[in-house]
Scaffold this active site. Structure first.
Site, PDB file in Angstrom:
ATOM      1  N   ILE A  60      79.221  -1.346  -3.726  1.00  0.00           N
ATOM      2  CA  ILE A  60      77.766  -1.453  -3.845  1.00  0.00           C
ATOM      3  C   ILE A  60      77.198  -2.118  -2.593  1.00  0.00           C
ATOM      4  O   ILE A  60      76.878  -3.311  -2.597  1.00  0.00           O
ATOM      5  CB  ILE A  60      77.359  -2.247  -5.110  1.00  0.00           C
ATOM      6  CG1 ILE A  60      77.956  -1.618  -6.360  1.00  0.00           C
ATOM      7  CG2 ILE A  60      75.842  -2.304  -5.232  1.00  0.00           C
ATOM      8  CD1 ILE A  60      77.562  -2.309  -7.658  1.00  0.00           C
ATOM      9  N   PRO A  61      77.092  -1.370  -1.501  1.00  0.00           N
ATOM     10  CA  PRO A  61      76.525  -1.970  -0.284  1.00  0.00           C
ATOM     11  C   PRO A  61      75.034  -2.269  -0.457  1.00  0.00           C
ATOM     12  O   PRO A  61      74.296  -1.499  -1.066  1.00  0.00           O
ATOM     13  CB  PRO A  61      76.756  -0.896   0.782  1.00  0.00           C
ATOM     14  CG  PRO A  61      76.925   0.379   0.045  1.00  0.00           C
ATOM     15  CD  PRO A  61      77.489   0.025  -1.291  1.00  0.00           C
ATOM     16  N   HIS A  62      74.640  -3.430   0.046  1.00  0.00           N
ATOM     17  CA  HIS A  62      73.239  -3.833   0.011  1.00  0.00           C
ATOM     18  C   HIS A  62      72.987  -4.794   1.164  1.00  0.00           C
ATOM     19  O   HIS A  62      73.924  -5.305   1.761  1.00  0.00           O
ATOM     20  CB  HIS A  62      72.870  -4.462  -1.336  1.00  0.00           C
ATOM     21  CG  HIS A  62      73.771  -5.583  -1.752  1.00  0.00           C
ATOM     22  ND1 HIS A  62      75.071  -5.370  -2.170  1.00  0.00           N
ATOM     23  CD2 HIS A  62      73.572  -6.909  -1.822  1.00  0.00           C
ATOM     24  CE1 HIS A  62      75.627  -6.532  -2.472  1.00  0.00           C
ATOM     25  NE2 HIS A  62      74.729  -7.482  -2.260  1.00  0.00           N
ATOM     26  N   GLY A  63      71.728  -5.011   1.474  1.00  0.00           N
ATOM     27  CA  GLY A  63      71.378  -5.824   2.630  1.00  0.00           C
ATOM     28  C   GLY A  63      71.521  -7.315   2.387  1.00  0.00           C
ATOM     29  O   GLY A  63      71.688  -7.779   1.260  1.00  0.00           O
TER      30      GLY A  63
END
Length: 143
Positions: A60-63
């Site tokens: 779950i890539p996120h900033g």
């Protein structure tokens, strides 16, 4: 507005590396109008600091928090890969990009984690043939 629309789902992603997969996830969020183009850099920075691998074939890539000003609205991107990607030594078949406006990402993350904690649901997501089927399995994310 729903955080996940059929247009934000890819049944067969094209990325062959973790970085390409993060870019693919970000491109969908950008196209959905949820984030500015600069959000990608914050997603890559987050990954350098801590892996976004969650288990059960999911990342779950996120900033980072510093990138929150590049988020225009809460949204998800969902990409499934035919062949597993190497995610820091772990196998990933699903990449769910998240942009959460005003801290809304934690609620979304929880809903995704619940689906992926169920092996039957993961098997259904692997077997799904279209975006509508995936949306049905992920059900609660838009509520």
């Amino acid at each position: 507005m729903a955080v996940l629309e059929p247009s934000q789902i890819r049944i067969s992603g094209t990325a062959r590396s973790k970085e390409e997969a993060i870019r693919e996830a970000a491109d969908i969020l950008i196209a959905a109008g949820a984030v500015e183009a600069g959000y990608l850099d914050y997603m890559l920075q987050r990954e350098e600091t801590v892996s976004t691998y969650m288990g059960n074939l999911l990342a779950i890539p996120h900033g980072t928090n510093e990138g929150k000003d590049t988020i225009l609205g809460s949204a998800l991107s969902f990409v499934r890969y035919d062949e597993a990607l190497d995610w820091g030594g772990e196998e990933v078949r699903f990449v769910v990009g998240i942009a959460g406006k005003d801290g809304g990402h934690m609620d979304i993350l929880t809903k995704i984690a619940i689906v992926f904690s169920d092996d039957d649901d993961v098997a259904k997501l692997l077997a799904a043939t279209d975006a509508d089927e995936i949306l049905e399995i992920l059900g609660d994310v838009n509520e």
